[in-house]
Every structure is written in C-alpha cells, then in structure tokens.
Scaffold this motif. Structure first.
Motif, PDB file in Angstrom:
ATOM      1  N   ARG A   1      14.710  53.933 -35.629  1.00 63.25           N
ATOM      2  CA  ARG A   1      15.797  54.814 -36.078  1.00 63.25           C
ATOM      3  C   ARG A   1      15.826  54.879 -37.604  1.00 63.25           C
ATOM      4  N   TYR A   2      15.653  53.724 -38.238  1.00 58.86           N
ATOM      5  CA  TYR A   2      15.632  53.696 -39.702  1.00 58.86           C
ATOM      6  C   TYR A   2      14.497  54.559 -40.244  1.00 58.86           C
ATOM      7  N   LEU A   3      13.302  54.426 -39.672  1.00 64.49           N
ATOM      8  CA  LEU A   3      12.158  55.187 -40.156  1.00 64.49           C
ATOM      9  C   LEU A   3      12.360  56.690 -39.944  1.00 64.49           C
ATOM     10  N   ALA A   4      13.042  57.060 -38.864  1.00 67.54           N
ATOM     11  CA  ALA A   4      13.339  58.475 -38.633  1.00 67.54           C
ATOM     12  C   ALA A   4      14.281  59.006 -39.715  1.00 67.54           C
ATOM     13  N   LEU A   5      15.277  58.193 -40.084  1.00 64.91           N
ATOM     14  CA  LEU A   5      16.194  58.602 -41.145  1.00 64.91           C
ATOM     15  C   LEU A   5      15.488  58.638 -42.500  1.00 64.91           C
ATOM     16  N   LEU A   6      14.542  57.734 -42.692  1.00 70.21           N
ATOM     17  CA  LEU A   6      13.757  57.741 -43.929  1.00 70.21           C
ATOM     18  C   LEU A   6      12.956  59.042 -44.029  1.00 70.21           C
ATOM     19  N   ALA A   7      12.396  59.485 -42.914  1.00 67.95           N
ATOM     20  CA  ALA A   7      11.677  60.759 -42.897  1.00 67.95           C
ATOM     21  C   ALA A   7      12.616  61.919 -43.223  1.00 67.95           C
ATOM     22  N   GLN A   8      13.825  61.832 -42.687  1.00 67.82           N
ATOM     23  CA  GLN A   8      14.828  62.860 -42.976  1.00 67.82           C
ATOM     24  C   GLN A   8      15.193  62.854 -44.460  1.00 67.82           C
ATOM     25  N   PHE A   9      15.277  61.662 -45.037  1.00 73.24           N
ATOM     26  CA  PHE A   9      15.554  61.536 -46.466  1.00 73.24           C
ATOM     27  C   PHE A   9      14.463  62.219 -47.294  1.00 73.24           C
ATOM     28  N   VAL A  10      13.206  61.977 -46.929  1.00 74.25           N
ATOM     29  CA  VAL A  10      12.083  62.580 -47.652  1.00 74.25           C
ATOM     30  C   VAL A  10      12.159  64.100 -47.575  1.00 74.25           C
ATOM     31  N   GLU A  11      12.465  64.608 -46.390  1.00 76.42           N
ATOM     32  CA  GLU A  11      12.537  66.059 -46.198  1.00 76.42           C
ATOM     33  C   GLU A  11      13.666  66.676 -47.014  1.00 76.42           C
ATOM     34  N   GLN A  12      14.822  66.005 -47.030  1.00 74.79           N
ATOM     35  CA  GLN A  12      16.003  66.586 -47.664  1.00 74.79           C
ATOM     36  C   GLN A  12      16.070  66.313 -49.165  1.00 74.79           C
ATOM     37  N   HIS A  13      15.553  65.157 -49.604  1.00 72.86           N
ATOM     38  CA  HIS A  13      15.743  64.744 -50.995  1.00 72.86           C
ATOM     39  C   HIS A  13      14.446  64.532 -51.770  1.00 72.86           C
ATOM     40  N   GLY A  14      13.302  64.731 -51.121  1.00 73.54           N
ATOM     41  CA  GLY A  14      12.030  64.436 -51.769  1.00 73.54           C
ATOM     42  C   GLY A  14      11.785  65.216 -53.049  1.00 73.54           C
ATOM     43  N   ASN A  15      12.379  66.399 -53.166  1.00 74.23           N
ATOM     44  CA  ASN A  15      12.194  67.230 -54.363  1.00 74.23           C
ATOM     45  C   ASN A  15      13.409  67.217 -55.289  1.00 74.23           C
ATOM     46  N   ASP A  16      14.327  66.277 -55.078  1.00 73.18           N
ATOM     47  CA  ASP A  16      15.551  66.263 -55.888  1.00 73.18           C
ATOM     48  C   ASP A  16      15.276  66.015 -57.368  1.00 73.18           C
ATOM     49  N   GLY A  17      14.207  65.274 -57.690  1.00 78.75           N
ATOM     50  CA  GLY A  17      13.875  65.042 -59.093  1.00 78.75           C
ATOM     51  C   GLY A  17      13.544  66.343 -59.807  1.00 78.75           C
ATOM     52  N   ASP A  18      12.645  67.115 -59.230  1.00 71.87           N
ATOM     53  CA  ASP A  18      12.302  68.420 -59.802  1.00 71.87           C
ATOM     54  C   ASP A  18      13.516  69.349 -59.811  1.00 71.87           C
ATOM     55  N   ARG A  19      14.280  69.270 -58.746  1.00 70.93           N
ATOM     56  CA  ARG A  19      15.464  70.127 -58.634  1.00 70.93           C
ATOM     57  C   ARG A  19      16.481  69.816 -59.733  1.00 70.93           C
ATOM     58  N   LEU A  20      16.706  68.529 -59.988  1.00 73.07           N
ATOM     59  CA  LEU A  20      17.641  68.125 -61.033  1.00 73.07           C
ATOM     60  C   LEU A  20      17.187  68.611 -62.409  1.00 73.07           C
ATOM     61  N   LEU A  21      15.899  68.412 -62.703  1.00 72.82           N
ATOM     62  CA  LEU A  21      15.379  68.832 -64.002  1.00 72.82           C
ATOM     63  C   LEU A  21      15.504  70.342 -64.191  1.00 72.82           C
ATOM     64  N   ALA A  22      15.219  71.105 -63.147  1.00 73.75           N
ATOM     65  CA  ALA A  22      15.333  72.560 -63.230  1.00 73.75           C
ATOM     66  C   ALA A  22      16.786  72.983 -63.439  1.00 73.75           C
ATOM     67  N   MET A  23      17.699  72.320 -62.738  1.00 74.77           N
ATOM     68  CA  MET A  23      19.119  72.652 -62.869  1.00 74.77           C
ATOM     69  C   MET A  23      19.622  72.330 -64.266  1.00 74.77           C
ATOM     70  N   LEU A  24      19.201  71.188 -64.808  1.00 80.34           N
ATOM     71  CA  LEU A  24      19.619  70.817 -66.158  1.00 80.34           C
ATOM     72  C   LEU A  24      19.063  71.808 -67.192  1.00 80.34           C
ATOM     73  N   GLU A  25      17.817  72.211 -66.998  1.00 80.37           N
ATOM     74  CA  GLU A  25      17.195  73.152 -67.926  1.00 80.37           C
ATOM     75  C   GLU A  25      17.899  74.504 -67.905  1.00 80.37           C
ATOM     76  N   ASN A  26      18.391  74.884 -66.720  1.00 82.66           N
ATOM     77  CA  ASN A  26      19.040  76.189 -66.575  1.00 82.66           C
ATOM     78  C   ASN A  26      20.555  76.127 -66.799  1.00 82.66           C
ATOM     79  N   GLY A  27      21.050  74.924 -67.139  1.00 88.67           N
ATOM     80  CA  GLY A  27      22.477  74.779 -67.384  1.00 88.67           C
ATOM     81  C   GLY A  27      23.325  74.809 -66.134  1.00 88.67           C
ATOM     82  N   GLU A  28      22.718  74.538 -64.977  1.00 88.04           N
ATOM     83  CA  GLU A  28      23.469  74.542 -63.718  1.00 88.04           C
ATOM     84  C   GLU A  28      24.129  73.190 -63.483  1.00 88.04           C
TER      85      GLU A  28
END
Length: 277
Positions: free
Chosen positions: A184-211
């Motif tokens: 169950r933990y590993l399934a949630l970890l996979a869900q985490f990767v799917e939902q949050h795996g690109n959050d680093g790039d997303r944060l940087l883009a949002m900061l650059e665009n003033g969002e």
C-alpha cells in the motif's frame, strides 16, 4: 468528515481511520466541507488548514454559524507546527490541532477525546516507532495465505527497507503504513511521483512568471512528510515560508527542492518497485 486537498494525505488518513473502524466521507476543500456539514450527519470533522477555494479557518468559522454545529468537534490537521498557527486554528473555532504527518496514537487520542459516542480507538503511546509499528500490525487483519500474496508482500517489505536506508527517505521507519502495509505504501509512493514529480519545475516556472506558488509548496510538504521524506518535506516547508514573505531565496530554495525531488523520483521509480504501481 475528512477535509484535505492532498489525495496522498487523504489516503494516509483514511487508512488510519478505517483501521480504527470509523466511517469516513472525504472532501477536498472548505466550501465542500461547509456544504456537507450543513446537510448534517457528522460527529466530527478533520480539517486541513491551507486549501484552495475556502481554507480550513474560514470553513470552520462558517460551520460555527450553522444551527446545531456550534459545538461540532473540528480538529485541525496541518503541516505547520508553529504556535501562532495553533492559535489561529483555535481562534477560528477549532477544538484541537494535529500536525502532519499524522501518527496513529496522537490521532486516536484526539478522536477519543472529541468523538463522544464512538467506540474507543485510542492506543497507549509507544516509546519508539518500532513498538508503535508492532502494535499497529497486531491489529491489522492477516493477508490471505496465498503464496503469491505472501511473496508480493515480502518483496514489497524489502523494497521499503531498501528505501529506508536512503537519506531521501530518512523518516520512513516512523511511517506505520510502510511497516504494516508495504504494498500500500509503495502504491501511494507511485501516486506521489505521478502527482508531485514535476513540482520542482512547476514551482520555478510559477516563481518566474510571478504566479502564486505557496499552495504548491505547502501541499508538497505535507505529502512528502506523510511518506517519510523528511529532507524533501523540510525543504518544501522552507520554500513555502520564503514564498509567503517573498524572500529573495525563493528561487534558490526551489532549485534545491527540484534536485531533491528528482532523487526521490529516481529511487521511487526503480524497475523493482514498478510492479506495485
């Protein structure tokens, strides 16, 4: 009623609540929580604080205006642990305050305190995460005695043990779900990767665009903490704080967060662990 906008945190909380024999409905924002409570039938609300649409503080103030809900137990759940955050929760009309990641004894103790007509679900506090895990596992129904199921669970347990040896997963030994339900933990970890795996790039883009990027960092912090990624959760928290005050370090912190998150994704996405996704 469980109110949280993070599906990872929802699933972790639901596992704990269902193991305690509680019936739970789930919504993902304060506006929906107000509407559901107004319909009636709830004995207690577990309320996240920082959410889109309507946050937990505003939702609680609105619920207190609903006839018959003046004393409905509302327990805050938040990734913020500062005294001023606790004070704001109590001032809004909440009855109690829990910090994420949730742990079973503290959660059950709070529920027992406020849920007057429910069967007792509390557990005596344990002196160590290992003792707590053993106690929780004793209450978990055994898996069906099929060889394939047993082998899969044993393989999952080994993958979790491998992850726990990595710096990126330093908080994993204290995550009850990983100890008692490794698949169950590993399934949630996979869900985490799917939902949050690109959050680093997303944060940087949002900061650059003033969002507004505060919500993204906050949600990432809570989800990472719930799955035992202490370094990532800490860095997401620092990024969240910096964004809130528009500190000049926002971009640097977000860049560091992206690298830590990439390491988490690499480890979580290894070939051996993909069979549980």
């Amino acid at each position: 009623l469980l109110v949280d906008d993070s599906t990872i945190n929802q699933e972790v909380a639901l596992d704990l609540l269902h193991d305690a024999g509680l019936a739970v409905d789930v919504v993902d924002n304060g506006r929906s929580a107000i509407d559901r409570v107004a319909e009636g039938g709830y004995s207690l609300v577990l309320m996240d604080v920082l959410m889109p649409v309507v946050d937990g503080l505003a939702a609680t103030r609105s619920i207190r205006q609903i006839p018959g809900c003046e004393t409905l137990p509302i327990i805050a759940m938040t990734a913020f642990a500062y005294p001023e955050d606790r004070a704001r929760c109590l001032e809004s009309g909440m009855n109690d305050y829990l910090t994420k990641p949730l742990d079973a004894p503290t959660l059950y103790k709070s529920i027992d305190r406020w849920l007057t007509h429910a069967p007792a679900v509390s557990h005596e506090p344990c002196s160590s995460p290992g003792e707590m895990a053993a106690m929780e596992c004793e209450t978990t129904p055994p898996a069906p005695p099929f060889p394939l199921q047993s082998t899969t669970e044993e393989t999952a347990r080994q993958h979790v043990a491998d992850l726990a040896s990595l710096p990126a997963f330093s908080g994993l030994p204290g995550v009850i779900l990983a100890t008692c339900k490794p698949s169950r933990y590993l399934a949630l970890l996979a869900q985490f990767v799917e939902q949050h795996g690109n959050d680093g790039d997303r944060l940087l883009a949002m900061l650059e665009n003033g969002e507004a990027a505060h919500q993204v960092a906050h949600t990432l912090k809570g989800a990472a903490a719930s799955l035992g990624m202490e370094a990532l959760a800490s860095l997401a928290g620092r990024t969240c704080d910096a964004i809130a005050v528009r500190d000049a370090s926002c971009n640097e912190l977000a860049s560091s967060l992206r690298e830590v998150l990439r390491e988490v994704v690499r480890e979580a996405s290894s070939d051996g662990r993909r069979q549980f996704y």
